[in-house]
Scaffold this active site. Structure first.
Site, PDB file in Angstrom:
ATOM      1  NE  ARG A 261       8.110   1.328  -1.509  1.00 57.25           N
ATOM      2  CZ  ARG A 261       8.873   0.718  -2.389  1.00 57.25           C
ATOM      3  NH1 ARG A 261       9.305   1.367  -3.446  1.00 57.25           N
ATOM      4  NH2 ARG A 261       9.220  -0.538  -2.229  1.00 57.25           N
TER       5      ARG A 261
ATOM      6  CE  LYS B 148      -7.660   3.829   0.092  1.00 50.46           C
ATOM      7  NZ  LYS B 148      -6.752   3.409  -0.996  1.00 50.46           N
TER       8      LYS B 148
ATOM      9  CG  ASP C 220      -6.619   5.331  -4.448  1.00 44.09           C
ATOM     10  OD1 ASP C 220      -5.485   5.823  -4.279  1.00 44.09           O
ATOM     11  OD2 ASP C 220      -7.212   4.675  -3.561  1.00 44.09           O
TER      12      ASP C 220
ATOM     13  CB  ILE D  33     -20.748 -11.852  -3.330  1.00 47.78           C
ATOM     14  CG1 ILE D  33     -21.981 -11.057  -2.923  1.00 47.78           C
ATOM     15  CG2 ILE D  33     -19.633 -11.705  -2.305  1.00 47.78           C
ATOM     16  CD1 ILE D  33     -22.692 -11.594  -1.702  1.00 47.78           C
TER      17      ILE D  33
ATOM     18  N   GLY E  13       2.956  -0.050 -11.489  1.00 46.68           N
ATOM     19  CA  GLY E  13       2.002   0.556 -10.561  1.00 46.68           C
ATOM     20  C   GLY E  13       2.532   1.706  -9.733  1.00 46.68           C
TER      21      GLY E  13
ATOM     22  CD  GLN F 246      -2.076   8.340  -3.624  1.00 45.85           C
ATOM     23  OE1 GLN F 246      -3.009   8.870  -3.031  1.00 45.85           O
ATOM     24  NE2 GLN F 246      -0.886   8.154  -3.052  1.00 45.85           N
TER      25      GLN F 246
END
Length: 285
Positions: free
Chosen positions: A29, A79, A116, A170, A254, A261
């Site tokens: 988007r 990223k 972010d 982990i 959200g 961001q």
């Protein structure tokens, strides 16, 4: 003046281009978001989706500045990989282990940042203005890249304790190792227990998104008045948020994180600080 300010924006003779790069990328988007801002402020420039295979990432990033690109957003699966390619990596991108915003500087260097966490916190403070991070523990569901951004920003905001649960323990342990003593790990089977007394609760997984499995987490321990947010924005009101609202919580969807961001990158590339408002939300939806 900072390096970022000196090197943001294109040479005056050039129409600035920016992009979002990922594989796949058609669902993004971001072009609608940045396109709305460019049109709204009457700025020269363009923002386009660029599909890039992982094997081609380094070559594409080296050639983009020569094509008139002043920067790019980066999404899955690139990223983490861009950190190895960038010449300059901000401390927060290094700590999070991922970048989502690149600036192609006039001296040829690639500057990598992660906005972010900024988007996450700004979304919370805009839509839950009474939120007090120091009022109690924060509980984060998930331990992937998005969760690391959330953890970093919540700790910076002053939460006294950060509880985390992830299906693969982990990854939660790695977050504790990287972010320190305030992080408390809960086993996935006991994830519902970490909500007890928490004043901030975050779903940082893709569970609950359209086409993904639901987030099956007992919410009995949620306290009324807690601020609950979901990084998922398709649908805007996930089952998780709907149930939290029913239990008397303040919920924040959200979509605002995605919108906020994007603002720092837009300002660096196109030279104008954009507004995040209802009109933008509608344009992106």
């Amino acid at each position: 003046m900072s390096d970022e300010q000196q090197n943001s924006g294109p040479p005056p003779s050039q129409i600035p281009l920016s992009a979002v790069i990922g594989w796949p990328i058609a669902h993004s988007r971001s072009p609608a978001l940045h396109g709305h801002w460019l049109a709204r402020y009457g700025l020269p420039g363009a923002y386009v989706p660029v599909p890039v295979r992982p094997d081609d990432l380094a070559r594409v990033l080296k050639v983009m500045p020569k094509m008139g690109f002043v920067g790019a957003n980066v999404t899955i699966p690139h990223k983490e990989a861009v950190l190895k390619i960038a010449d300059i990596v901000t401390d927060r991108a290094s700590l999070i282990g991922a970048a989502n915003t690149l600036i192609f500087r006039e001296d040829g260097q690639i500057h990598a940042d992660n906005t972010d966490g900024y988007g996450f916190i700004t979304n919370l403070t805009q839509n839950a203005p009474d939120w007090q991070p120091a009022a109690g523990a924060a509980a984060v569901i998930g331990a992937g890249g998005a969760a690391r951004s959330v953890v970093a920003s919540l700790l910076e905001s002053g939460v006294p304790e950060l509880r985390i649960a992830n299906r693969t323990r982990i990854r939660a342990e790695q977050i504790k190792a990287d972010f320190g003593a305030k992080v408390v790990i809960y086993d996935w089977a006991q994830a519902g227990n970490m909500l007890e007394g928490a004043t901030t609760v975050v779903n940082a997984t893709s569970m609950g998104m359209l086409g993904h499995q639901p987030l099956k987490l007992p919410l009995d321990a949620l306290r009324p008045g807690a601020v609950v947010t979901d990084l998922v924005y398709t649908p805007l009101m996930t089952e998780f948020l709907t149930e939290a609202l029913r239990r008397g919580c303040k919920v924040v969807d959200g979509l605002g994180m995605l919108l906020h961001q994007a603002a720092p990158g837009f300002e660096r590339w196109f030279g104008h600080r954009p507004e995040v408002d209802a009109e933008l939300r509608q344009a992106v939806l």
